[in-house]
Design an enzyme around this catalytic site. Structure first.
Site, PDB file in Angstrom:
ATOM      1  N   HIS A  21     -41.124  48.671  22.526  1.00 49.28           N
ATOM      2  CA  HIS A  21     -41.792  48.191  21.309  1.00 49.28           C
ATOM      3  C   HIS A  21     -41.359  46.766  20.975  1.00 49.28           C
ATOM      4  O   HIS A  21     -42.206  45.880  20.771  1.00 49.28           O
ATOM      5  CB  HIS A  21     -41.455  49.124  20.146  1.00 49.28           C
ATOM      6  CG  HIS A  21     -42.002  48.681  18.822  1.00 49.28           C
ATOM      7  ND1 HIS A  21     -43.164  49.181  18.281  1.00 49.28           N
ATOM      8  CD2 HIS A  21     -41.551  47.763  17.924  1.00 49.28           C
ATOM      9  CE1 HIS A  21     -43.410  48.600  17.124  1.00 49.28           C
ATOM     10  NE2 HIS A  21     -42.435  47.733  16.884  1.00 49.28           N
ATOM     11  N   GLU A  22     -40.070  46.551  20.895  1.00 52.55           N
ATOM     12  CA  GLU A  22     -39.594  45.212  20.520  1.00 52.55           C
ATOM     13  C   GLU A  22     -39.958  44.172  21.569  1.00 52.55           C
ATOM     14  O   GLU A  22     -40.198  43.009  21.241  1.00 52.55           O
ATOM     15  CB  GLU A  22     -38.085  45.235  20.273  1.00 52.55           C
ATOM     16  CG  GLU A  22     -37.655  46.087  19.081  1.00 52.55           C
ATOM     17  CD  GLU A  22     -38.345  45.702  17.779  1.00 52.55           C
ATOM     18  OE1 GLU A  22     -38.702  44.516  17.626  1.00 52.55           O
ATOM     19  OE2 GLU A  22     -38.535  46.583  16.930  1.00 52.55           O
TER      20      GLU A  22
ATOM     21  N   HIS B 293     -43.261  42.677  20.865  1.00 53.88           N
ATOM     22  CA  HIS B 293     -43.174  41.516  19.970  1.00 53.88           C
ATOM     23  C   HIS B 293     -42.754  40.272  20.765  1.00 53.88           C
ATOM     24  O   HIS B 293     -43.275  39.169  20.545  1.00 53.88           O
ATOM     25  CB  HIS B 293     -42.142  41.767  18.873  1.00 53.88           C
ATOM     26  CG  HIS B 293     -42.571  42.719  17.808  1.00 53.88           C
ATOM     27  ND1 HIS B 293     -43.740  42.574  17.108  1.00 53.88           N
ATOM     28  CD2 HIS B 293     -41.965  43.829  17.301  1.00 53.88           C
ATOM     29  CE1 HIS B 293     -43.843  43.546  16.216  1.00 53.88           C
ATOM     30  NE2 HIS B 293     -42.794  44.319  16.318  1.00 53.88           N
TER      31      HIS B 293
ATOM     32  N   HIS C 221     -45.544  38.770  22.580  1.00 52.94           N
ATOM     33  CA  HIS C 221     -46.433  38.075  21.641  1.00 52.94           C
ATOM     34  C   HIS C 221     -45.931  36.650  21.411  1.00 52.94           C
ATOM     35  O   HIS C 221     -46.734  35.711  21.263  1.00 52.94           O
ATOM     36  CB  HIS C 221     -46.462  38.851  20.325  1.00 52.94           C
ATOM     37  CG  HIS C 221     -47.684  38.637  19.503  1.00 52.94           C
ATOM     38  ND1 HIS C 221     -47.925  39.304  18.333  1.00 52.94           N
ATOM     39  CD2 HIS C 221     -48.747  37.808  19.656  1.00 52.94           C
ATOM     40  CE1 HIS C 221     -49.069  38.925  17.811  1.00 52.94           C
ATOM     41  NE2 HIS C 221     -49.593  38.008  18.592  1.00 52.94           N
TER      42      HIS C 221
END
Length: 681
Positions: free
Chosen positions: A466-467, A470, A473
């Site tokens: 999940h991290e 980011h 991104h």
């Protein structure tokens, strides 16, 4: 490096401007910020007094590119105070909270500057601007208005006072949570009471006790959410109760770390600010800048999901009571959910973590998936150093062999680090500034003893992916302007790319690469891999309910108006949850008000709903990826072009609809979270 300058402000000779943390003292920060703010104000003065008519270039773009020293100092300091604070950094953070807020207000409320921006905004349709430039102009105008630039002198002074006080209160709130979370750790004298924990967890508890000054015993440190992961393993019911009680009573114990008076002042000030700006409440003020059309749309989504979750929760609790054959208390619920999950699996899942060693997961899982989808390679740079000895640095290389940024990993817990996991940028990507991103992922894994492996639970595995979503991104950003780069998107869209990246954690093509036994190197048995995937697909109603309760609580606090009076945090919380349909005490909100850092210490006020809002997009996108063939370079290219590379330079929802070919539907999310009864599927 220019040795005549403050080392915080001097340009770093290291790759991509990685700060030379070893050359910087905490004593350097306040002088650096003072100098950077003065320089920034001088730059803004030059823009505001420019005798030429306002243009996008000499006003909006000039303002965007000003304050580079301040950005450098902020990227450095605020990536220290979260993961590795100390008393001096806390004090600096307190001072900066008001100094930086006052600085931002001075610029946003500058009448001359606002007139130039307004003139451009009024004739935006006549200007020959790209979509990114149009969005930047509109955002600059809204920011000024929302800061109070259009108000009269008396109202502007009120806005300044409110903003400054809120900055101080939010910083204090976060610091108190860290202090009370450390102070609330549970000391256990008898190792027999730790039955159910792994040998590594027991060793970590003993080490934590020694570090805290206890000559004997075992210290069970707390995580940030209400639910504590160790409760799923501890067989001793009395210890489970002690840990649970310690968790949910944090920051509401009447000690120096109590945050309840901060909560009450924060919500009143936010409501007053909203009214000054013409909004009904803080929720309306916040959601006006998000992808959700208005608070009513958020209320409707949460109500629909809450009703479904509570029905599923009732079925789950009935089943669980039957399975446990005892009256289950709030401290026991996750324990029995785990027991039931294991019993339902044809293959025991106890050994799954043995195949999820941190470095293997990183190199052969997280990085492997990024390579297959986005053509990236990650080369560890042992010659480069982060802000703490535990921080590791990787050079990120694209298909053309060019370095596009740096990735820093800070994975282990320590008393100086706030709880949770997150991503930050030290440097933002910008084509205009010719800067490449430096991105940090922070986690709170238990650091193993020297020579021992760091083995991940399924939740920790998912969080790692999940991290890193980011991080992608930020790393794949390809925009002109720094304020539009990477994760600088609406709050209720920012979780979308990270949630999408979770889908690769147990994907067969990825799992087969990293899942090797930490001792033997043997690949994970196919039956165990299948069982892990099956277990991951079975989302408990408990986890959905605790999240939705927190999202509803956040919204309730921020629908308070300036005319409302609240003087009891606990009573307000009980009333708000009851009104939203949460009538029982078995499942507390993921965060209770007193330690809800996302909304009172972070940037998620009236926006905690964003996780589930983004998950609607994520569930649809997962289906799109699978329908298009999964882990393929072309799919990654299309997703990066639509979302990861574009930041806030385009309308993110429109780009997503173009990618999947339709408006997102809620049904895939309901199915994924098990919120549809079996007879309805």
């Amino acid at each position: 490096m220019d040795n005549r300058r403050n080392p915080v402000l001097a340009e770093s000779p290291l790759p991509h401007g990685l700060p030379d943390f070893a050359s910087i003292s905490d004593d350097d920060f306040l002088p650096a910020f003072g100098e950077a703010m003065a320089t920034h104000l001088a730059e803004v003065e030059s823009i505001a007094t420019d005798p030429r008519p306002a243009t996008f270039a000499n006003t909006v773009e000039a303002l965007e590119l000003s304050g580079r020293d301040l950005a450098r100092a902020g990227g450095m300091f605020f990536n220290l105070v979260g993961p590795d604070t100390n008393p001096q950094r806390n004090e600096i953070s307190q001072q900066l909270s008001t100094l930086l807020t006052d600085h931002a207000n001075t610029i946003a409320m500058d009448r001359r500057l606002f007139e130039r921006i307004s003139a451009l905004h009024d004739r935006a349709d006549e200007l020959d601007l790209t979509e990114a430039q149009q969005r930047l102009l509109a955002k600059r105008y809204r920011e000024s208005v929302r800061a109070g630039a259009g108000l009269g002198p008396d109202e502007q002074e009120q806005m300044r006072q409110i903003s400054s006080r809120l900055a101080y209160l939010s910083t204090t709130f976060s610091q108190r949570i860290l202090d009370d979370t450390n102070a609330s750790a549970v000391l256990v004298d008898d190792v027999a009471q730790l039955d159910g924990l792994s040998a590594g967890q027991v060793a970590a508890a003993r080490r934590a006790a020694a570090d805290a000054g206890h000559e004997s015993g075992y210290l069970l440190t707390l995580e940030l959410p209400s639910s504590q992961a160790i409760l799923t393993a501890l067989t001793d019911r009395s210890v489970r109760q002690r840990v649970f009680d310690a968790s949910i009573s944090r920051c509401a114990r009447g000690n120096d770390h109590d945050t309840r008076e901060l909560v009450l002042e924060i919500v009143v000030l936010r409501a007053r600010r909203a009214r000054l700006l013409g909004y009904h409440d803080h929720a309306e003020y916040v959601i006006a800048e998000e992808t959700a059309p208005n608070p009513a749309a958020v209320v409707e989504l949460l109500a629909e999901l809450t009703a479904s979750a509570l029905r599923a929760g009732g079925r789950e609790l009935t089943r669980l009571n039957r399975f446990a054959d005892e009256e289950i208390g709030a401290a026991d619920l996750t324990y029995w959910l785990e027991r039931e999950r294991r019993a339902a699996s044809a293959v025991p899942l106890d050994d799954f973590g043995d195949y999820c060693e941190l470095d293997n997961v990183l190199q052969r899982g997280v990085f492997y998936a990024a390579g297959k989808l986005y053509g990236l390679r990650f080369i560890e740079r042992t010659d480069l150093h982060g802000y703490h000895p535990d921080v590791r640095v990787w050079d990120v290389i694209n298909e053309a062999g060019r370095s596009i940024g740096l990735f820093l990993g800070d994975f282990y817990a320590r008393p100086s680090k706030r709880g949770g996991a997150w991503m930050n940028n030290i440097v933002d990507q910008s084509m205009v500034l010719s800067t490449q991103p430096i991105v940090v992922n922070v986690a709170n894994l238990t650091k193993p003893d020297d020579g021992a492996p760091c083995l991940l639970t399924m939740d920790q595995l998912t969080t790692l992916f999940h991290e890193f979503g980011h991080a992608l991104h930020g790393l794949l950003s390809a925009v002109d302007y720094p304020s539009q780069s990477g994760t600088s998107v609406p709050r209720d869209f920012v979780e979308f790319p990270s949630q999408v990246n979770e889908m690769w954690a147990l994907h067969p093509d990825v799992l087969s690469q990293y899942a090797r036994h930490h001792a033997t190197g043997e690949p994970i048995p196919a039956a165990l891999a299948d069982a892990a995937r099956d277990a991951a697909k079975t989302e408990s109603a408990h986890s959905t309910i605790e999240y939705l309760a927190a999202a509803q609580l956040d919204l309730a606090w921020h629908r308070i108006t300036a005319d409302d009076t609240v003087d009891d945090v606990a009573q307000f919380e009980r009333d708000a949850l009851r009104a939203a349909g949460f009538t029982g005490d078995l499942i507390p909100p993921r965060y209770r008000s007193a330690y809800f850092n996302h909304i009172f210490g972070g940037g998620y006020s009236a926006g905690y709903y964003s996780y589930i809002w983004s998950e609607v997009l994520d569930a649809e996108t997962e289906q799109w990826f699978l329908a298009e063939g999964g882990l393929l370079r072309d799919n990654g290219r299309r997703f990066a072009e639509a979302t990861l590379s574009r930041g806030d330079s385009i309308d993110p929802l429109a780009a997503h609809e173009t990618l999947i070919g339709r408006t997102p539907r809620i049904e895939p999310l309901l199915t994924r979270r098990g919120l549809v009864a079996s007879e309805e599927r």
